[in-house]
Design an enzyme around this catalytic site. Structure first.
Site, PDB file in Angstrom:
ATOM      1  N   GLY A  44      32.898  60.762  21.330  1.00  0.00           N
ATOM      2  CA  GLY A  44      33.100  59.528  22.107  1.00  0.00           C
ATOM      3  C   GLY A  44      33.779  59.808  23.433  1.00  0.00           C
TER       4      GLY A  44
ATOM      5  NE  ARG B  89      33.611  52.977  26.977  1.00  0.00           N
ATOM      6  CZ  ARG B  89      32.606  52.427  26.289  1.00  0.00           C
ATOM      7  NH1 ARG B  89      31.379  52.520  26.726  1.00  0.00           N
ATOM      8  NH2 ARG B  89      32.856  51.771  25.172  1.00  0.00           N
TER       9      ARG B  89
ATOM     10  CB  SER C  41      45.282  52.967  16.375  1.00  0.00           C
ATOM     11  OG  SER C  41      45.795  51.801  16.968  1.00  0.00           O
TER      12      SER C  41
ATOM     13  CE1 TYR D  38      39.886  50.425  16.395  1.00  0.00           C
ATOM     14  CE2 TYR D  38      42.082  49.480  16.193  1.00  0.00           C
ATOM     15  CZ  TYR D  38      41.224  50.388  16.774  1.00  0.00           C
ATOM     16  OH  TYR D  38      41.682  51.251  17.741  1.00  0.00           O
TER      17      TYR D  38
ATOM     18  CE  LYS E  19      40.732  53.810  15.386  1.00  0.00           C
ATOM     19  NZ  LYS E  19      40.398  55.024  16.153  1.00  0.00           N
TER      20      LYS E  19
ATOM     21  CB  THR F  26      48.030  48.013  24.112  1.00  0.00           C
ATOM     22  OG1 THR F  26      48.283  47.440  22.824  1.00  0.00           O
ATOM     23  CG2 THR F  26      46.913  47.221  24.781  1.00  0.00           C
TER      24      THR F  26
HETATM   25  P1  NAD Z   1      36.366  53.161  24.944  1.00  0.00           P
HETATM   26  O1  NAD Z   1      35.543  52.019  24.468  1.00  0.00           O
HETATM   27  O2  NAD Z   1      36.508  53.370  26.391  1.00  0.00           O
HETATM   28  O3  NAD Z   1      35.853  54.526  24.331  1.00  0.00           O
HETATM   29  C1  NAD Z   1      35.230  54.619  23.088  1.00  0.00           C
HETATM   30  C2  NAD Z   1      34.311  55.807  23.117  1.00  0.00           C
HETATM   31  O4  NAD Z   1      33.624  55.895  21.874  1.00  0.00           O
HETATM   32  C3  NAD Z   1      33.234  55.642  24.209  1.00  0.00           C
HETATM   33  O5  NAD Z   1      32.960  56.881  24.793  1.00  0.00           O
HETATM   34  C4  NAD Z   1      32.041  55.149  23.405  1.00  0.00           C
HETATM   35  O6  NAD Z   1      30.797  55.428  24.009  1.00  0.00           O
HETATM   36  C5  NAD Z   1      32.234  55.931  22.123  1.00  0.00           C
HETATM   37  N1  NAD Z   1      31.496  55.360  21.025  1.00  0.00           N
HETATM   38  C6  NAD Z   1      31.472  54.076  20.602  1.00  0.00           C
HETATM   39  N2  NAD Z   1      30.620  53.931  19.592  1.00  0.00           N
HETATM   40  C7  NAD Z   1      30.094  55.159  19.366  1.00  0.00           C
HETATM   41  C8  NAD Z   1      29.153  55.667  18.451  1.00  0.00           C
HETATM   42  N3  NAD Z   1      28.579  54.873  17.551  1.00  0.00           N
HETATM   43  N4  NAD Z   1      28.846  56.975  18.511  1.00  0.00           N
HETATM   44  C9  NAD Z   1      29.411  57.791  19.423  1.00  0.00           C
HETATM   45  N5  NAD Z   1      30.311  57.379  20.330  1.00  0.00           N
HETATM   46  C10 NAD Z   1      30.637  56.076  20.283  1.00  0.00           C
HETATM   47  O7  NAD Z   1      37.774  52.976  24.262  1.00  0.00           O
HETATM   48  P2  NAD Z   1      39.013  53.967  24.069  1.00  0.00           P
HETATM   49  O8  NAD Z   1      40.193  53.098  24.099  1.00  0.00           O
HETATM   50  O9  NAD Z   1      38.947  55.123  24.970  1.00  0.00           O
HETATM   51  O10 NAD Z   1      38.797  54.414  22.559  1.00  0.00           O
HETATM   52  C11 NAD Z   1      38.861  55.758  22.123  1.00  0.00           C
HETATM   53  C12 NAD Z   1      39.554  55.812  20.782  1.00  0.00           C
HETATM   54  O11 NAD Z   1      40.903  55.424  20.967  1.00  0.00           O
HETATM   55  C13 NAD Z   1      38.976  54.873  19.725  1.00  0.00           C
HETATM   56  O12 NAD Z   1      38.886  55.549  18.490  1.00  0.00           O
HETATM   57  C14 NAD Z   1      40.020  53.768  19.648  1.00  0.00           C
HETATM   58  O13 NAD Z   1      40.073  53.171  18.378  1.00  0.00           O
HETATM   59  C15 NAD Z   1      41.279  54.549  19.946  1.00  0.00           C
HETATM   60  N6  NAD Z   1      42.394  53.721  20.346  1.00  0.00           N
HETATM   61  C16 NAD Z   1      42.325  52.995  21.496  1.00  0.00           C
HETATM   62  C17 NAD Z   1      43.399  52.192  21.855  1.00  0.00           C
HETATM   63  C18 NAD Z   1      43.396  51.342  23.079  1.00  0.00           C
HETATM   64  O14 NAD Z   1      44.298  50.495  23.216  1.00  0.00           O
HETATM   65  N7  NAD Z   1      42.458  51.524  24.003  1.00  0.00           N
HETATM   66  C19 NAD Z   1      44.533  52.158  21.051  1.00  0.00           C
HETATM   67  C20 NAD Z   1      44.557  52.917  19.891  1.00  0.00           C
HETATM   68  C21 NAD Z   1      43.485  53.709  19.561  1.00  0.00           C
HETATM   69  C1  RM4 Z   2      44.440  49.657  19.253  1.00  0.00           C
HETATM   70  C2  RM4 Z   2      45.522  48.629  19.416  1.00  0.00           C
HETATM   71  C3  RM4 Z   2      45.347  47.992  20.750  1.00  0.00           C
HETATM   72  C4  RM4 Z   2      43.942  47.446  20.854  1.00  0.00           C
HETATM   73  C5  RM4 Z   2      42.947  48.534  20.576  1.00  0.00           C
HETATM   74  C6  RM4 Z   2      41.521  48.043  20.572  1.00  0.00           C
HETATM   75  O1  RM4 Z   2      44.490  50.342  18.086  1.00  0.00           O
HETATM   76  O2  RM4 Z   2      45.446  47.666  18.395  1.00  0.00           O
HETATM   77  O3  RM4 Z   2      46.290  46.983  20.950  1.00  0.00           O
HETATM   78  O4  RM4 Z   2      43.753  46.955  22.158  1.00  0.00           O
HETATM   79  O5  RM4 Z   2      43.185  49.087  19.336  1.00  0.00           O
END
Ligand code: NAD
Ligand code: RM4
Length: 256
Positions: free
Chosen positions: A12, A15, A146, A159, A163, A191
């Protein structure tokens, strides 16, 4: 150079957090296998990322394969072996969070979330670990879990268990893989502003609440995760396994 000549696979990574981590790994000397969903939009983003990696003097290849497919991990590992002769670091980052209320959660939304975030991860980690064991030089596995592994969310009932599952997977794998010198750890972002929560944070009240809960006074950026991921991937963390690292600006500990 904390990762000089290491090979890093990140899922993933088109981005957000995955792309930021990939770029920092390249700055630290690694070559990359970039996992992405296979969609045309993602492919365009991956092409740009690869250019940025190459500008750092490192190499990267992209593998378009959906995270929920149990064979994707093996495809990522095969690319690492073909192009870079093996894998040193595996970062399981791909994830989705289609915010939805609990009582009317569509079955497909629940199953897709669990398949993408957790079930696919299980088999991908297994594939990476088998390759690392065969190479016989140890390795590092990092799951992007997360803060939501530790706390709940009314719109995240599908979700948060994924996690928590990833965190638990890293703990059990640390035990299973320690004898092979393979370290397994989790990062727990708070976040972080990315596409995953763009709609959710467009609610001004919600956004202000999240900011006000964060002692460091701002939401996170994708590159806030890059340093912690590189640290856990590197020999600086050589005695760290089964650990989890909150990267949340202090949000979790802020009760009153
Ligand atoms: P994002 O949406 O920018 O990135 C998600 C990535 O996963 C993208 O590159 C997307 O194309 C890819 N993806 C989605 N579905 C897919 C699939 N079926 N197969 C392959 N790739 C796939 O969001 P992000 O915040 O960068 O998320 C990355 C990780 O971080 C996630 O696992 C998310 O749960 C975790 N996370 C994010 C946050 C937050 O607040 N943004 C907080 C805690 C954890
Ligand atoms: C994270 C956390 C963030 C939420 C993302 C999608 O785990 O809960 O607050 O924005 O997920």
């Amino acid at each position: 150079m904390l990762l000089n000549d290491k090979t890093v696979i990140i899922t993933g990574a088109s981005r957000g957090i995955g792309a930021a981590a990939a770029l920092e790994c390249a700055r630290q000397g690694a070559n990359l296998v970039i996992g992405y969903s296979g969609s045309p939009t993602s492919k365009g983003q991956v092409d740009e990322l690869i250019q940025q990696i190459e500008a750092q003097g490192r190499k990267a290849v992209a593998v378009g394969a959906p995270a929920e497919d149990p064979d994707t991990g093996a495809a990522l590992v095969a690319a690492a072996v073909e192009h870079f002769s093996g894998v040193d670091v595996f970062v399981n980052n791909a994830g989705i969070c289609p915010f939805h209320s609990f009582l009317d959660m569509p079955r497909e939304t629940y199953l897709k979330t669990v398949d993408t975030n957790l079930n696919g991860a299980y088999f991908a980690v297994q594939a990476a670990a088998n390759q690392m064991k065969e190479q016989g030089r140890g390795g590092a596995i990092i799951a992007v879990s997360s803060i939501s592994a530790l706390v709940g969310g009314a719109m995240q009932t599908h979700y948060t268990p994924t996690k928590a599952g990833l965190l638990s997977l890293m703990q059990s794998c640390a035990v299973a893989l320690g004898p092979y010198g393979i370290r397994c750890n989790a990062v727990l972002p708070g976040t972080i502003e990315t596409d995953i929560n763009r709609d959710d944070l467009s609610d001004t009240d919600k956004r202000q609440y999240m900011e006000s809960r964060t002692p460091l006074g701002r939401l996170g950026r994708p590159d806030d995760l890059a340093g912690p991921i590189v640290f856990l991937a590197s020999d600086m963390a050589r005695y760290v396994t089964g650990a989890s690292l909150l990267v949340d600006g202090g949000m979790f500990v802020n009760l009153q």
